[in-house]
Design a protein around this motif. Structure first.
Motif: not given
Lengths: 154, 421
Positions: B116, B141, B147-149, B154, B156, B158
């Motif tokens: 993640q 980003y 980032g998310e999704r 599904d 994600s 960082q």
């Protein structure tokens, strides 16, 4: 005392790691940015802010090459002395720089303009011999080229 | 399709491709394809490609990924861009020249192992690379690659850029993990290995920047394409380099297994005018010397080992006839002595002893028994006697120098001076 800006920056870094103590080197780099080096009180301030012992912070501060625990000049020269630069003329450049600045390795000129350090390989071996001045890379150095470069610094 | 995928989009005279330009040239297509596969399928693709770690040890990348336990929970990917092996300047080219390639590789790696969070651990002093990688991450980003999704899936992630505070030790993967945790960069006891217990005790994959940069191309073009880039058992291309008194020092991408002669003579142009060849370290400071009789050696992991050295980082350091081999050895060993982390006694005490002995020899203060001292350290600091590979790596050039240049060492003692000064 850490400035508000420093506290803000350190907190921002803390968000990037699972454990807050991971930012000790970053925090030291941040306080070093204020006056060029890390004083005893800075070590104590960082330790208190992050909730780790002073000894722990000191052990980290003295481990990493780019954390300076003594005052440095306005400009820091890192002259590469690793193997490729050594072959390509490091010794002549060292002789030239120490004579021109009147200081040895690890010393600061009396006017506070330059500190001269030997540095490990700068990853610029195709440009050997090389040095960093305030983080800027200079390659294919000769004594004459060094004179030209240093003429640009106050 | 190009046969030099890593550098095809790198133009030294201009800034790296923008995100739009990178996408136009096929960038992030590897990630898009990866996201249509399961993580296990991505790992299988990389395993079949025969990609091996480009940081020096040559561990098969897909095998490393498959060591991560298939359990839920936090996992990490770390891109090792702490390029500090003396004589090595290959990752700088990739990070300055095409940072999106490395960022895309990190994202695919994280997807494959279920991480993640990922970090790019960048060496101090790579100021230009720092700015360009930071920009690439910000753009990724903004475009939804981080980032998310990510891209509506599904998955994600960082991705953070971490600038090292400077220490050669940080290149060793467990020492690097300690550095990322904000500690002194001492190596850790293994096992457990990082894929099982790494950063903050979580499963962690640490891959070299060049290794990671290959991953987008493997996903985009398939594992078979990658294996065909080279003629040997190790697939893909490799960044090779040369420094020292060669005509044109530099870094070049060539098929894995390219003969040493081609890199030395064609890429580097042979020796600079006025200099004669004596020997070279094929892959950075921690590899043993090779001489002219090894010029037909294919530069891949297995062949260079058979020739008596290691491929290492693939960037050769050339020794010429006007450079003192004892002095060169002093430069090398002083580096290792200075950079020893001090954690284990043989390395902390042995390397400075070696460096001081070489310094005395070079200054004309050597004695016959000094060569015994050096020979003893070659054995005393061998693999198995120290905590990590730093000191054994340091002994590789020393051991071969003591054999190849024995007469030069002895002349320093009998003449009580360096014959080259």
């Amino acid at each position: 005392m850490l400035t508000e800006h420093e506290q803000h920056e350190i907190r921002a870094q803390m968000a990037l790691y699972e454990q807050p103590a991971a930012v000790v080197p970053e925090a030291l780099k941040l306080v070093q940015a204020r006056r060029g080096w890390v004083a005893d009180e800075d070590v104590r301030d960082v330790a208190a802010f992050l909730g780790v012992s002073t000894a722990e912070v000191e052990s980290i501060a003295t481990f990493y090459s780019l954390i300076y625990r003594r005052p440095v000049g306005r400009h820091v020269i890192l002259l590469c002395d690793s193997v490729s630069c050594w072959i390509m003329g490091f010794r002549d450049l060292r002789a030239h720089l120490t004579a021109r600045l009147g200081i040895g390795m690890g010393e600061t000129t009396p006017d506070g303009r330059y500190t001269l350090f030997p540095a490990v390989c700068l990853g610029a071996c195709e440009l050997a011999p090389a040095m960093l001045v305030d983080g800027i890379l200079h390659g294919n150095l000769t004594p004459e080229r060094i004179d030209e470069i240093l003429a640009g610094y106050e | 399709m190009t046969d030099r995928p890593l550098t095809a989009l790198i133009k030294p005279e201009r800034a790296p491709l923008s995100l739009a330009e990178y996408e136009h040239a096929g960038g992030y297509a590897g990630l898009r394809r990866a996201l249509t596969l399961t993580p296990a399928e991505v790992t299988t693709e990389v395993t079949k490609s025969t990609l091996r770690g480009r940081g020096g040890a040559g561990f098969p990348t897909g095998n490393k990924w498959s060591l991560v336990p298939a359990v839920d929970g936090r996992k990490y990917v770390v891109v090792n861009a702490d390029e500090m092996e003396p004589g090595t300047m290959k990752d700088r080219l990739l990070l300055e020249g095409n940072p999106h390639q490395t960022v895309e590789g990190a994202i695919i790696t994280a997807y494959a192992v279920g991480a993640q969070t990922a970090y790019i651990f960048l060496r101090w002093g790579y100021q230009l690379a720092e700015a360009r990688v930071a920009q690439a991450i910000a753009d990724a980003y903004a475009a939804g690659y981080l980032g998310e999704r990510i891209l509506g899936t599904d998955f994600s992630l960082q991705l953070y850029l971490h600038m090292s505070a400077g220490r050669y030790m940080c290149g060793e993967e467990t020492a690097l993990l300690n550095a990322l945790e904000g500690k002194r960069a001492n190596p850790r006891s293994k096992p457990p290995f990082p894929p099982v217990s790494g950063l903050f005790g979580r499963p962690t994959i640490v891959n070299n920047a060049e290794t990671v940069s290959n991953v987008p191309h493997i996903l985009r073009n398939g594992w078979e394409w990658f294996t065909k880039l080279s003629s040997g058992a190790d697939g893909g291309t490799k960044l090779f380099g040369a420094s020292g008194r060669v005509r044109t020092p530099g870094v070049w991408e060539r098929p894995m297994g390219t003969p040493l002669r081609e890199i030395f003579a064609d890429c580097a142009g042979g020796m600079a005018p006025g200099y004669a060849f004596r020997a070279l370290l094929p892959g950075g400071a921690s590899t043993g010397f090779l001489t002219e009789d090894a010029f037909d050696t294919p530069l891949d992991f297995t062949s260079v080992e058979k020739a008596g050295s290691r491929l290492g980082t693939g960037t050769m350091i050339v020794l010429d006839d006007k450079t003192c081999p004892v002095g060169m050895q002093y430069s090398l060993q002083r580096f290792f002595a200075r950079e020893s982390c001090g954690w284990c006694t043989p390395c902390r005490e042995g390397l400075p002893w070696v460096a001081r002995t070489l310094e005395a020899l070079e200054a004309g203060d050597g004695e016959a028994r000094d060569l015994d001292v050096l020979d003893a350290h070659v054995h005393g600091l061998a693999m198995g006697n120290t905590f990590c590979a730093l000191a054994p790596g340091a002994m590789a050039p020393l051991e071969s120098a003591l054999k190849l240049f024995r007469a030069d060492f002895e002349r320093h003692i009998s003449e009580k001076r360096c014959p080259w000064t």
